[in-house]
Design a protein around this motif. Structure first.
Motif, mmCIF file in Angstrom:
data_model
loop_
_atom_site.group_PDB
_atom_site.id
_atom_site.type_symbol
_atom_site.label_atom_id
_atom_site.label_comp_id
_atom_site.label_asym_id
_atom_site.label_seq_id
_atom_site.Cartn_x
_atom_site.Cartn_y
_atom_site.Cartn_z
ATOM 1 N N ALA A 5 0.820 -1.198 0.000
ATOM 2 C CA ALA A 5 0.000 0.000 0.000
ATOM 3 C C ALA A 5 0.860 1.258 0.000
ATOM 4 C CB ALA A 5 -0.916 0.010 1.225
ATOM 5 N N LYS A 6 0.365 2.279 -0.723
ATOM 6 C CA LYS A 6 1.075 3.548 -0.771
ATOM 7 C C LYS A 6 1.009 4.215 0.600
ATOM 8 C CE LYS A 6 0.610 8.139 -2.584
ATOM 9 N NZ LYS A 6 -0.430 9.067 -2.912
ATOM 10 N N GLN A 7 2.151 4.694 1.082
ATOM 11 C CA GLN A 7 2.190 5.409 2.359
ATOM 12 C C GLN A 7 2.153 6.904 2.079
ATOM 13 O OE1 GLN A 7 5.369 4.316 4.944
ATOM 14 N NE2 GLN A 7 4.761 5.737 6.528
ATOM 15 N N ASN A 8 1.226 7.610 2.721
ATOM 16 C CA ASN A 8 1.106 9.045 2.535
ATOM 17 C C ASN A 8 2.209 9.781 3.276
ATOM 18 O OD1 ASN A 8 -1.243 8.767 1.016
ATOM 19 N ND2 ASN A 8 -2.525 8.801 2.838
ATOM 20 N N THR A 9 2.630 10.888 2.698
ATOM 21 C CA THR A 9 3.600 11.772 3.328
ATOM 22 C C THR A 9 2.905 13.091 3.590
ATOM 23 O OG1 THR A 9 5.391 10.739 2.092
ATOM 24 C CG2 THR A 9 5.845 12.900 3.082
ATOM 25 N N TYR A 10 3.078 13.649 4.782
ATOM 26 C CA TYR A 10 2.431 14.897 5.158
ATOM 27 C C TYR A 10 3.476 15.933 5.517
ATOM 28 C CZ TYR A 10 -1.733 12.014 5.432
ATOM 29 O OH TYR A 10 -2.759 11.167 5.131
ATOM 30 N N TYR A 11 3.131 17.197 5.252
ATOM 31 C CA TYR A 11 3.989 18.317 5.588
ATOM 32 C C TYR A 11 3.146 19.346 6.326
ATOM 33 C CZ TYR A 11 6.930 16.249 2.011
ATOM 34 O OH TYR A 11 7.687 15.371 1.281
ATOM 35 N N LEU A 12 3.728 20.040 7.242
ATOM 36 C CA LEU A 12 3.072 21.141 7.933
ATOM 37 C C LEU A 12 3.632 22.417 7.325
ATOM 38 C CD1 LEU A 12 1.198 21.999 10.235
ATOM 39 C CD2 LEU A 12 3.177 21.956 11.735
ATOM 40 N N VAL A 13 2.766 23.165 6.625
ATOM 41 C CA VAL A 13 3.211 24.390 5.955
ATOM 42 C C VAL A 13 2.283 25.542 6.310
ATOM 43 C CG1 VAL A 13 4.241 23.151 4.000
ATOM 44 C CG2 VAL A 13 1.891 23.947 3.848
ATOM 45 N N GLU A 14 2.795 26.759 6.225
ATOM 46 C CA GLU A 14 1.970 27.932 6.457
ATOM 47 C C GLU A 14 1.042 28.142 5.266
ATOM 48 O OE1 GLU A 14 3.980 31.485 7.689
ATOM 49 O OE2 GLU A 14 5.370 30.341 8.929
ATOM 50 N N ALA A 15 -0.188 28.545 5.552
ATOM 51 C CA ALA A 15 -1.194 28.721 4.507
ATOM 52 C C ALA A 15 -0.781 29.743 3.461
ATOM 53 C CB ALA A 15 -2.527 29.104 5.137
ATOM 54 N N ASP A 16 -0.034 30.766 3.860
ATOM 55 C CA ASP A 16 0.286 31.833 2.906
ATOM 56 C C ASP A 16 1.251 31.408 1.797
ATOM 57 O OD1 ASP A 16 2.474 31.725 4.622
ATOM 58 O OD2 ASP A 16 2.600 33.893 4.892
ATOM 59 N N ILE A 17 1.851 30.232 1.892
ATOM 60 C CA ILE A 17 2.711 29.771 0.797
ATOM 61 C C ILE A 17 2.004 28.747 -0.093
ATOM 62 C CG2 ILE A 17 4.805 30.236 2.127
ATOM 63 C CD1 ILE A 17 5.181 27.133 2.275
ATOM 64 N N LEU A 18 0.783 28.378 0.258
ATOM 65 C CA LEU A 18 0.029 27.411 -0.534
ATOM 66 C C LEU A 18 -0.668 28.104 -1.703
ATOM 67 C CD1 LEU A 18 -1.665 25.362 2.326
ATOM 68 C CD2 LEU A 18 0.177 24.605 0.818
ATOM 69 N N PRO A 19 -0.896 27.377 -2.805
ATOM 70 C CA PRO A 19 -1.699 27.947 -3.890
ATOM 71 C C PRO A 19 -3.099 28.313 -3.373
ATOM 72 C CG PRO A 19 -0.620 25.917 -4.585
ATOM 73 C CD PRO A 19 -0.404 26.044 -3.106
ATOM 74 N N GLU A 20 -3.658 29.360 -3.931
ATOM 75 C CA GLU A 20 -4.949 29.872 -3.480
ATOM 76 C C GLU A 20 -6.052 28.811 -3.520
ATOM 77 O OE1 GLU A 20 -7.801 33.741 -4.315
ATOM 78 O OE2 GLU A 20 -6.263 33.221 -5.775
#
Length: 152
Positions: free
Chosen positions: A2-17
């Protein structure tokens, strides 16, 4: 395998709108501020197809902490029933208390540290904290830590 998910904690202001708007649409739905996906996407200004493309890949920080152990510290007025009301609120939202520690009351206040499992809770942590703070006798409530291990 099974594919294992990878998660990141990022600030919202750097994410695409579109990602931020998808998260906001999910929040509107979860809080009951809108009744349908159509209403949610119209409120935030994205298409339904964008919403469905990204909805499963974006989680608010506290929602991502489901199935975790959360420690909350509170300042409680030393009055009959205050701690009982806190514990009733935990139970009402299917929280599982693991430990509870209370200091001796000084100047009418007791510090309570509550560690609980959030896996089965029907409310997100910010909303839960707001409910705690609104209880009579609760002066302050905040998350002071969380453990990323699951409880089995």
């Amino acid at each position: 395998m099974a594919k294992q998910n990878t998660y990141y904690l990022v600030e919202a202001d750097i994410l695409p709108e579109v990602i931020v708007k998808t998260a906001r649409a999910k929040e509107l739905l979860s809080k009951g501020e809108v009744a349908t996906v159509t209403e949610a996407v119209e409120a935030v200004g994205i298409s339904r197809s964008v919403f469905y493309k990204y909805k499963d890949g974006i989680l608010p920080f506290y929602e991502a902490s489901r199935e975790r152990i959360v420690t909350i510290t509170m300042e409680l007025i030393h009055e009959f029933g205050v701690l009982s009301n806190v514990l009733q609120t935990v139970a009402k939202h299917q929280g599982n208390v693991l430990t509870i520690n209370q200091t001796l009351p000084l100047q009418g206040l007791a510090i309570v540290t509550l560690t609980m499992e959030t896996k089965s809770m029907d409310i997100d942590i910010p909303s839960f904290l707001e409910q705690l703070i609104n209880l009579k006798g609760v002066k302050k409530a905040q998350v002071v830590g969380h453990n990323e291990q699951n409880i089995n």
